[in-house]
Scaffold this motif. Structure first.
Motif, short mmCIF file in Angstrom:
data_model
loop_
_atom_site.label_atom_id
_atom_site.label_comp_id
_atom_site.label_asym_id
_atom_site.label_seq_id
_atom_site.Cartn_x
_atom_site.Cartn_y
_atom_site.Cartn_z
N ASP A 52 -3.14 -0.06 -3.92
CA ASP A 52 -3.40 1.50 -4.39
C ASP A 52 -2.69 2.09 -3.40
O ASP A 52 -1.84 2.05 -3.09
N GLU A 84 -9.44 -4.67 4.39
CA GLU A 84 -9.73 -4.10 2.79
C GLU A 84 -8.67 -5.28 2.32
O GLU A 84 -9.16 -6.19 1.75
N HIS A 85 -7.31 -5.45 3.24
CA HIS A 85 -6.43 -6.21 2.72
C HIS A 85 -5.38 -7.19 3.90
O HIS A 85 -4.85 -6.71 4.29
N ASN A 131 -7.86 5.97 5.74
CA ASN A 131 -6.90 4.96 4.90
C ASN A 131 -6.69 3.26 4.91
O ASN A 131 -6.58 3.02 4.44
N ILE A 148 3.32 -1.18 3.47
CA ILE A 148 3.33 0.11 3.24
C ILE A 148 4.33 1.35 3.36
O ILE A 148 5.41 1.32 4.09
N LEU A 199 1.02 -1.58 0.28
CA LEU A 199 -0.09 0.10 0.17
C LEU A 199 0.58 0.90 -0.11
O LEU A 199 1.86 1.41 0.41
N LEU A 213 -3.24 5.72 -1.75
CA LEU A 213 -4.36 6.52 -1.30
C LEU A 213 -3.81 7.91 -1.25
O LEU A 213 -3.01 8.01 -0.40
N GLU A 272 -9.16 0.67 7.00
CA GLU A 272 -10.18 0.30 6.11
C GLU A 272 -8.86 -0.58 5.00
O GLU A 272 -9.15 -1.84 4.88
N SER A 273 -7.78 -0.22 4.96
CA SER A 273 -6.46 -0.54 4.29
C SER A 273 -6.27 -2.30 4.95
O SER A 273 -6.72 -3.16 4.36
N LEU A 322 -1.96 -7.82 3.35
CA LEU A 322 -0.37 -6.84 3.27
C LEU A 322 0.38 -7.00 3.98
O LEU A 322 0.55 -6.94 5.34
#
Length: 348
Positions: free
Chosen positions: A203, A224-225, A217, A231, A162, A205, A220-221, A228
């Motif tokens: 993404d 959703e992932h 952000n 980052i 991310l 972001l 939520e990531s 992951l």
């Protein structure tokens, strides 16, 4: 969020009128004076990164005997507030203006109006299509390449990544993303022109300088992932926020972090291993060189600026990790001791 056309038209008209008045106020005024008396220095926020840039600018101004008017927007990365400051400055008797533009393309008309009758220099973030006379900062494309390399070093097996950005309008964000994308997709085999399939960027972001939005952000990531692996935070604010959010989520140390800049929380994260590496810039140098460039431009010194690159002076970045953090911090401490100004400033 894009501004209404009427807003931009009003700003440009106001600056054009002021520029005409200044140019025609005295028929005997010289186009170039030997020494500037007053320079404005405009940041894009009021955090520690900008305080360091101001300290560098103040150090150069004191050495060169120039009055420096520092303007720090209270709202980070706000195009509207920065434009309001620039409009106000245009009516004053400034011999040069240094600014770190929030919107590379959108602020071109504003910068062009300011640059019509005095030197204007951008720093940290550029407005390359404007009439600015010079730029001081890093090659952000190269910095993006470095970030991609650090991800591959921290995560050799690959995985989901991310990327956090401030916005898509600042030239430094645009260039960092382009460099990062180039490196992360680069084939591990130089003989094969294929995308490196080990890494999937989930993404890019943006948060527009809003810390709470940045936190949301990230949260939520993470939901959703769940797989992951890494980052990347491309702004100085992102390091401390990432450390806080991941600690609350119980994932600190489980997800690799690559950040930018050297806020105290970020360096502590590097020291304790929570952050794999951070990319250090030199905002003190940006501010210092921006003032020196304005003084030289105003005095008509043809030897100061490069003959190529429209006056761009690039300052290198450096990856800071556990292997060199002690030596890096010693260099910073020596800089502070040598400087006549402490790295602190207040918003105006």
């Amino acid at each position: 969020m894009l501004k209404q056309p009427s807003f931009w038209i009003g700003v440009v008209i106001a600056l054009a009128v002021v520029g005409w008045f200044r140019m025609n106020a005295s028929e005997d005024a010289e186009v170039v004076r030997e020494k500037p008396s007053k320079i404005a220095f405009v940041t894009a926020g009021e955090g520690e990164f900008w305080q360091a840039a101001v300290a560098g600018a103040e150090d150069a101004a004191e050495e060169l005997g120039v009055e420096l008017d520092v303007r720090m927007p209270k709202q980070t990365e706000s195009v509207q507030e920065q434009n309001e400051l620039l409009t106000t400055l245009s009516s004053g008797k400034y011999d040069g203006i240094a600014v770190s533009p929030v919107d590379a393309e959108g602020q071109t008309p504003v910068i062009n109006s300011l640059a019509a009758d005095r030197p204007v220099v951008t720093y940290d973030s550029d407005s390359p299509l404007s009439a600015r006379h010079g730029f001081v900062g890093t090659s952000n494309f190269s910095a993006g390449l470095r970030a991609g390399t650090l991800v591959k070093q921290a995560l050799p097996a690959g995985g989901e990544v991310l990327v956090l950005m401030v916005n898509r309008t600042k030239s430094n964000m645009q260039d960092r993303r382009a460099g990062f994308k180039t490196r992360i997709e680069e084939s591990p085999n130089p003989e094969q022109e294929v995308v490196d399939q080990r890494y999937q960027v989930v993404d890019y972001l943006t948060d527009e300088g809003d810390d709470q939005r940045c936190r949301e952000n990230i949260q939520e990531s993470l939901e959703e992932h769940p797989d992951l692996k890494c980052i990347v935070g491309m702004n100085a604010r992102h390091g401390p926020i990432l450390l806080s959010v991941l600690k609350e989520a119980g994932k600190l140390g489980q997800i690799k972090l690559i950040t930018f800049d050297t806020l105290p929380e970020t360096l502590q994260g590097v020291r304790d291993g929570s952050i794999s590496a951070t990319i250090a810039q030199d905002p003190f140098k940006y501010g210092n060189e921006a003032v020196r460039m304005l003084v030289s431009l105003h005095s008509g010194d043809p030897q100061y600026l490069p003959v190529v690159g429209r006056g761009a002076i690039h300052v290198s970045v450096e990856a800071i990790d556990n292997s060199n953090i002690d030596e890096f911090q010693k260099r910073v401490e020596q800089r502070i001791k040598r400087s006549k100004k402490p790295m602190t400033a207040k918003a105006l």
